[in-house]
Design a protein around this motif. Structure first.
Motif, PDB file in Angstrom:
ATOM      1  N   CYS A 145      34.504  64.949  59.184  1.00 51.93           N
ATOM      2  CA  CYS A 145      34.182  65.230  58.002  1.00 51.93           C
ATOM      3  C   CYS A 145      33.306  64.275  57.461  1.00 51.93           C
ATOM      4  CB  CYS A 145      35.571  65.363  57.145  1.00 51.93           C
ATOM      5  SG  CYS A 145      35.873  63.723  56.526  1.00 51.93           S
ATOM      6  N   SER A 146      32.263  64.855  56.558  1.00 52.56           N
ATOM      7  CA  SER A 146      31.495  64.261  55.711  1.00 52.56           C
ATOM      8  C   SER A 146      31.466  63.542  54.557  1.00 52.56           C
ATOM      9  CB  SER A 146      30.159  64.965  55.537  1.00 52.56           C
ATOM     10  OG  SER A 146      30.623  66.139  54.652  1.00 52.56           O
ATOM     11  N   ASN A 147      32.929  63.812  53.732  1.00 53.42           N
ATOM     12  CA  ASN A 147      32.938  63.409  52.504  1.00 53.42           C
ATOM     13  C   ASN A 147      34.670  63.411  52.614  1.00 53.42           C
ATOM     14  OD1 ASN A 147      34.183  63.197  49.849  1.00 53.42           O
ATOM     15  ND2 ASN A 147      32.103  63.346  49.230  1.00 53.42           N
ATOM     16  N   GLN A 149      37.013  62.385  50.753  1.00 48.47           N
ATOM     17  CA  GLN A 149      38.024  62.723  49.368  1.00 48.47           C
ATOM     18  C   GLN A 149      37.840  64.253  49.185  1.00 48.47           C
ATOM     19  OE1 GLN A 149      40.037  60.668  47.691  1.00 48.47           O
ATOM     20  NE2 GLN A 149      40.838  62.718  47.196  1.00 48.47           N
ATOM     21  N   LYS A 150      36.721  64.621  49.469  1.00 44.91           N
ATOM     22  CA  LYS A 150      36.587  66.199  49.432  1.00 44.91           C
ATOM     23  C   LYS A 150      37.411  67.033  50.249  1.00 44.91           C
ATOM     24  CE  LYS A 150      31.780  67.022  47.453  1.00 44.91           C
ATOM     25  NZ  LYS A 150      30.672  67.972  47.672  1.00 44.91           N
ATOM     26  N   SER A 151      37.482  66.624  51.575  1.00 47.14           N
ATOM     27  CA  SER A 151      38.459  67.120  52.427  1.00 47.14           C
ATOM     28  C   SER A 151      39.704  66.969  52.122  1.00 47.14           C
ATOM     29  CB  SER A 151      37.929  66.376  53.978  1.00 47.14           C
ATOM     30  OG  SER A 151      36.764  66.808  54.380  1.00 47.14           O
ATOM     31  N   LYS A 169      38.378  55.702  56.521  1.00 45.24           N
ATOM     32  CA  LYS A 169      37.708  56.563  56.760  1.00 45.24           C
ATOM     33  C   LYS A 169      38.563  57.634  57.705  1.00 45.24           C
ATOM     34  CE  LYS A 169      33.551  53.797  57.446  1.00 45.24           C
ATOM     35  NZ  LYS A 169      32.373  53.390  58.546  1.00 45.24           N
ATOM     36  N   SER A 186      35.589  60.583  58.992  1.00 44.83           N
ATOM     37  CA  SER A 186      34.454  60.509  58.131  1.00 44.83           C
ATOM     38  C   SER A 186      33.685  60.112  59.150  1.00 44.83           C
ATOM     39  CB  SER A 186      34.528  59.640  56.954  1.00 44.83           C
ATOM     40  OG  SER A 186      33.352  59.609  56.214  1.00 44.83           O
ATOM     41  N   GLY A 188      30.231  59.946  58.280  1.00 44.13           N
ATOM     42  CA  GLY A 188      29.057  59.321  57.686  1.00 44.13           C
ATOM     43  C   GLY A 188      27.818  59.875  57.636  1.00 44.13           C
ATOM     44  N   GLU A 189      27.915  61.541  57.979  1.00 42.46           N
ATOM     45  CA  GLU A 189      26.472  62.272  58.104  1.00 42.46           C
ATOM     46  C   GLU A 189      27.159  63.702  58.243  1.00 42.46           C
ATOM     47  OE1 GLU A 189      24.954  61.136  61.809  1.00 42.46           O
ATOM     48  OE2 GLU A 189      26.273  62.489  63.139  1.00 42.46           O
ATOM     49  N   ASP A 247      33.245  71.176  54.855  1.00 45.01           N
ATOM     50  CA  ASP A 247      32.366  70.990  55.911  1.00 45.01           C
ATOM     51  C   ASP A 247      32.250  72.099  56.847  1.00 45.01           C
ATOM     52  OD1 ASP A 247      31.433  67.972  55.716  1.00 45.01           O
ATOM     53  OD2 ASP A 247      33.647  67.690  55.847  1.00 45.01           O
TER      54      ASP A 247
END
Length: 296
Positions: A145-147, A149-151, A169, A186, A188-189, A247
């Motif tokens: 995942c990239s974010n 908290q959003k996930s 993470k 996470s 980070g991209e 994502d």
């Protein structure tokens, strides 16, 4: 939400024979059922393809109480480009490493965990715990995942999965203690799915499907395939809705009642798969045309 169940993860495979060898001889799974289809799935089960394809369910036991793999094979496609979306599936077993060593299947260690790659590059992490939390050796599916908290807001908030463990993470989620869990890490991209992107499937009471769809719509989430019925020749018709998380990970929710009937283990599954593989002349067809099977 104990009525919801983790069911399977969908992999696109290009080499059925080597893939089946890996799942049966190394992971020690069994073919649960096999189905052939003449045209693409209404819910894009086999990806964005319209031609002949097959579905092989394989695992350690029936989907009533095991998390299994769905292997989808599109005739004429040799391989699929991997993205960074799928990280791996963790299996607890004392036999898998021995099986791999016996037939000299490549194996490497990452942070004291044995890592195997199935044909196509899909990773499996092998642990050897003395005690397991469940009768199912498949412990978790790990996706990128990239974010974080959003996930978490999506999976825990909208889809009502319980949080089992949260780190800086990563987060571990699930619908019940005894079920396979979903781990989100996470990276980070941005998450890139490429052509090999998979799909994770869950069941719920059929009456809940419309509510899940409405909740995701209301939150401006993505509905990839609105609630639809899917037919399998000679078997139960199931209702599904296909979603995407923040994502773009594909998520299938299927009505549990009909799915339990559809997903019964077929004692002829092995035989049907072998017959299909023996009858598959796609390699020869492409060779006669001076071509190789397509790589996606």
């Amino acid at each position: 939400m104990s009525a919801r169940r983790a069911l399977h993860f969908v992999f696109k495979v290009g080499d059925r024979k080597e893939t089946i060898k890996f799942y049966t001889e190394i992971l020690g799974m069994k073919v649960l059922r096999h189905e052939e289809f003449e045209e693409g799935c209404k819910a894009t089960c086999n990806g964005p393809y319209d031609g002949k394809w097959s579905k092989t369910m394989i695992g350690y036991g029936p989907e009533d109480n095991h998390f299994v793999a769905e292997l989808t094979y599109n005739y004429g496609v040799q391989s699929y480009k991997l993205g960074n979306d799928y990280i791996g599936i963790t299996i607890n077993s004392k036999d898998i490493v021995k099986n791999a060593e016996k037939i000299k299947w490549p194996l490497k260690m990452e942070n004291d965990v044995a890592v195997l790659e199935a044909p196509g590059g899909y990773k499996f992490f092998i642990t050897e715990k003395s005690e397991a939390n469940s009768t199912d050796p498949v412990e978790k599916v790990t996706l990128a995942c990239s974010n974080l908290q959003k996930s978490i807001d999506f999976w825990n908030g909208l889809l009502e999965m319980k949080i089992y463990e949260k780190k800086d993470k990563s987060v571990l989620l699930g619908y019940a203690d005894s079920q396979c869990k979903l781990e989100l890490k996470s990276i980070g991209e941005p998450v890139n799915h490429e052509q090999a992107y998979g799909r994770i499937a869950f069941s719920c009471p059929t009456a809940e499907l419309a509510g899940i769809q409405d909740a995701v719509k209301k939150a401006d989430g993505k509905i990839l395939t609105p609630l639809v019925s899917l037919d399998t020749p000679g078997k139960a018709t199931v209702h599904v809705v296909i979603l995407a998380d923040p994502d773009g990970h594909e998520i299938c929710f299927v009505g549990d009642e009909a799915f339990r009937a559809l997903s019964q283990v077929d004692p002829n599954g092995d035989k049907l798969l072998k017959e299909a593989m023996d009858a598959d002349k796609s390699d020869e067809w492409f060779a006669k045309k001076g071509l190789s099977k397509a790589v996606k």
